[in-house]
Scaffold this motif. Sequence first.
Motif, PDB file in Angstrom:
ATOM      1  N   LYS A   8       0.913  -1.245  -0.004  1.00  0.00           N
ATOM      2  CA  LYS A   8      -0.106  -0.060   0.092  1.00  0.00           C
ATOM      3  C   LYS A   8       0.734   1.309   0.030  1.00  0.00           C
ATOM      4  O   LYS A   8       0.527   2.246  -0.478  1.00  0.00           O
ATOM      5  N   ILE A   9       1.971   1.099   0.716  1.00  0.00           N
ATOM      6  CA  ILE A   9       3.071   2.315   0.686  1.00  0.00           C
ATOM      7  C   ILE A   9       3.529   2.614  -0.896  1.00  0.00           C
ATOM      8  O   ILE A   9       3.353   3.808  -1.202  1.00  0.00           O
ATOM      9  N   VAL A  10       3.767   1.489  -1.545  1.00  0.00           N
ATOM     10  CA  VAL A  10       4.413   1.737  -2.986  1.00  0.00           C
ATOM     11  C   VAL A  10       3.330   2.501  -3.658  1.00  0.00           C
ATOM     12  O   VAL A  10       3.530   3.312  -4.361  1.00  0.00           O
ATOM     13  N   TYR A  11       2.054   2.040  -3.629  1.00  0.00           N
ATOM     14  CA  TYR A  11       0.803   2.396  -4.346  1.00  0.00           C
ATOM     15  C   TYR A  11       0.437   3.825  -4.103  1.00  0.00           C
ATOM     16  O   TYR A  11       0.392   4.454  -4.900  1.00  0.00           O
ATOM     17  N   HIS A  12       0.784   4.162  -2.690  1.00  0.00           N
ATOM     18  CA  HIS A  12       0.444   5.515  -2.280  1.00  0.00           C
ATOM     19  C   HIS A  12       1.376   6.415  -2.935  1.00  0.00           C
ATOM     20  O   HIS A  12       0.930   7.610  -3.323  1.00  0.00           O
ATOM     21  N   LEU A  13       2.718   6.002  -2.995  1.00  0.00           N
ATOM     22  CA  LEU A  13       3.703   6.930  -3.482  1.00  0.00           C
ATOM     23  C   LEU A  13       3.704   7.036  -5.041  1.00  0.00           C
ATOM     24  O   LEU A  13       3.929   7.896  -5.529  1.00  0.00           O
ATOM     25  N   ALA A  19       5.290  11.494  -0.029  1.00  0.00           N
ATOM     26  CA  ALA A  19       4.704  11.825   1.223  1.00  0.00           C
ATOM     27  C   ALA A  19       5.790  11.726   2.458  1.00  0.00           C
ATOM     28  O   ALA A  19       6.826  11.263   2.298  1.00  0.00           O
ATOM     29  N   THR A  20       5.152  12.379   3.318  1.00  0.00           N
ATOM     30  CA  THR A  20       6.103  12.364   4.474  1.00  0.00           C
ATOM     31  C   THR A  20       5.937  11.197   5.389  1.00  0.00           C
ATOM     32  O   THR A  20       4.927  10.492   5.456  1.00  0.00           O
ATOM     33  N   ALA A  21       7.124  10.916   6.388  1.00  0.00           N
ATOM     34  CA  ALA A  21       6.693   9.736   7.143  1.00  0.00           C
ATOM     35  C   ALA A  21       5.543   9.957   8.167  1.00  0.00           C
ATOM     36  O   ALA A  21       4.797   9.047   8.489  1.00  0.00           O
ATOM     37  N   GLY A  46      14.548  -4.122  -3.352  1.00  0.00           N
ATOM     38  CA  GLY A  46      14.951  -3.596  -4.606  1.00  0.00           C
ATOM     39  C   GLY A  46      13.915  -2.391  -5.147  1.00  0.00           C
ATOM     40  O   GLY A  46      13.971  -1.926  -6.330  1.00  0.00           O
ATOM     41  N   ILE A  47      13.053  -2.063  -4.379  1.00  0.00           N
ATOM     42  CA  ILE A  47      12.244  -0.966  -4.699  1.00  0.00           C
ATOM     43  C   ILE A  47      12.944   0.331  -4.723  1.00  0.00           C
ATOM     44  O   ILE A  47      13.531   0.662  -3.383  1.00  0.00           O
ATOM     45  N   PRO A  48      13.247   1.032  -5.629  1.00  0.00           N
ATOM     46  CA  PRO A  48      13.725   2.424  -5.772  1.00  0.00           C
ATOM     47  C   PRO A  48      13.247   3.510  -4.736  1.00  0.00           C
ATOM     48  O   PRO A  48      12.767   4.402  -5.365  1.00  0.00           O
ATOM     49  N   VAL A  49      13.222   3.324  -3.660  1.00  0.00           N
ATOM     50  CA  VAL A  49      12.352   4.273  -2.573  1.00  0.00           C
ATOM     51  C   VAL A  49      13.663   5.104  -2.144  1.00  0.00           C
ATOM     52  O   VAL A  49      14.551   4.552  -1.515  1.00  0.00           O
ATOM     53  N   TYR A  50      13.373   6.645  -1.904  1.00  0.00           N
ATOM     54  CA  TYR A  50      14.452   7.150  -0.960  1.00  0.00           C
ATOM     55  C   TYR A  50      13.873   8.231  -0.397  1.00  0.00           C
ATOM     56  O   TYR A  50      12.756   8.624  -0.613  1.00  0.00           O
ATOM     57  N   THR A  51      14.565   8.765   0.469  1.00  0.00           N
ATOM     58  CA  THR A  51      14.093  10.218   1.419  1.00  0.00           C
ATOM     59  C   THR A  51      14.881  11.342   0.874  1.00  0.00           C
ATOM     60  O   THR A  51      16.016  11.241   0.693  1.00  0.00           O
ATOM     61  N   GLU A  52      13.986  12.545   0.761  1.00  0.00           N
ATOM     62  CA  GLU A  52      14.712  13.712   0.418  1.00  0.00           C
ATOM     63  C   GLU A  52      14.594  14.671   1.788  1.00  0.00           C
ATOM     64  O   GLU A  52      13.341  14.935   2.014  1.00  0.00           O
ATOM     65  N   THR A  53      15.579  15.219   2.117  1.00  0.00           N
ATOM     66  CA  THR A  53      15.319  16.203   3.356  1.00  0.00           C
ATOM     67  C   THR A  53      15.306  17.830   2.589  1.00  0.00           C
ATOM     68  O   THR A  53      15.131  17.926   1.573  1.00  0.00           O
ATOM     69  N   GLY A  54      14.714  18.479   3.529  1.00  0.00           N
ATOM     70  CA  GLY A  54      14.618  19.799   3.205  1.00  0.00           C
ATOM     71  C   GLY A  54      13.154  20.429   3.215  1.00  0.00           C
ATOM     72  O   GLY A  54      12.320  19.577   3.784  1.00  0.00           O
ATOM     73  N   ARG A  55      12.726  21.641   2.775  1.00  0.00           N
ATOM     74  CA  ARG A  55      11.632  22.080   3.144  1.00  0.00           C
ATOM     75  C   ARG A  55      10.593  21.191   2.369  1.00  0.00           C
ATOM     76  O   ARG A  55       9.298  21.124   2.798  1.00  0.00           O
ATOM     77  N   ARG A  60       9.945   9.392  -1.450  1.00  0.00           N
ATOM     78  CA  ARG A  60       9.489   9.344  -3.146  1.00  0.00           C
ATOM     79  C   ARG A  60      10.280   7.891  -3.520  1.00  0.00           C
ATOM     80  O   ARG A  60      10.968   7.398  -3.118  1.00  0.00           O
ATOM     81  N   LEU A  61       9.502   7.739  -4.889  1.00  0.00           N
ATOM     82  CA  LEU A  61      10.068   6.560  -5.734  1.00  0.00           C
ATOM     83  C   LEU A  61      10.831   7.228  -6.911  1.00  0.00           C
ATOM     84  O   LEU A  61      10.506   8.502  -7.213  1.00  0.00           O
ATOM     85  N   MET A  62      11.912   6.610  -7.408  1.00  0.00           N
ATOM     86  CA  MET A  62      12.363   6.957  -8.703  1.00  0.00           C
ATOM     87  C   MET A  62      11.510   7.442  -9.675  1.00  0.00           C
ATOM     88  O   MET A  62      10.455   6.501  -9.959  1.00  0.00           O
TER      89      MET A  62
END
Length: 298
Positions: A8-13, A19-21, A46-55, A60-62
Amino acid sequence: MQESRLFKIVYHLLDKGQATAPELAEKFEVSVRTIYRDIDALSEAGIPVYTETGRNGGIRLMDDFVLDKAVLSEKEKQEILTALQSINITQNTDSSRTLQKLSAIFHLDSENWLEVDFSRWGNKESDNKKFELLKSAVIHRKKVKMHYASSYEIISERIIQPFKLVYKASAWYLKAFCTEKQDWRIFKLTRILDLEILSETFPKQNFPKQIDASEGEYHQIVLRFPKEMAYRIYDEFDETQIQKQENGEFIVSAKMPEDAWLTGFLLSFGTQVEILSPVYLKNILAKQAKLIYEKNKS
């Protein structure tokens, strides 16, 4: 449970982009720490998910990520195609190309197995237009002004907040909030004489859980029919309401509203119906039949 949440997290993204944590934690009713553990698990899988800091950061997903079709079972693939097939049969939708593409991707045949016509016999244009207008009003949450013929022989103007279109017992109904009655109502589409979509919108609401707003007004009616009426009985009643007698007759027991609609419904059977209960209903039907005779005798 975790596998379901990860999916569900993958589909939401995929749907929202990011989305934020804390947002994911609130949506899936877990802690922020659990969400970060889920993100690590997805990354390890193997799911290309990553977090991005800042405002404007977040999870996100690739951009070029596409969910592998192998994630879906054969049954799930067929159910997706079936759902699209059902959507495609309604007017003003354009899912044909999507249906064809998914059929090719899944290597499944999307046979055209279903056809729906929202109109009554000989009234196609008017009924379909009414359905489409109400569908639009429901989707965009627009108020509707209409004239409605109730089962109590009253035609009145109503302003409603349409909630959902429902198909039940061989007829279409509209669940809506009536601003005049300040309460929820269920309207039969064929009794909506004309309608106008207003520019005024209304906030999203939840229809009460009760099945039928007028359920408390229904009474047990017991009827007897000759064997010649079998075709009509099975058209109008569920098998659980029908008892076939040894002599071929049918006894029907069903809960129905005692109003002008019921009288007209019973009269539609002509001389082929006998009321067994409630007894007082016999007199009401007999009086109506006599009035019809007096009005139409030559």
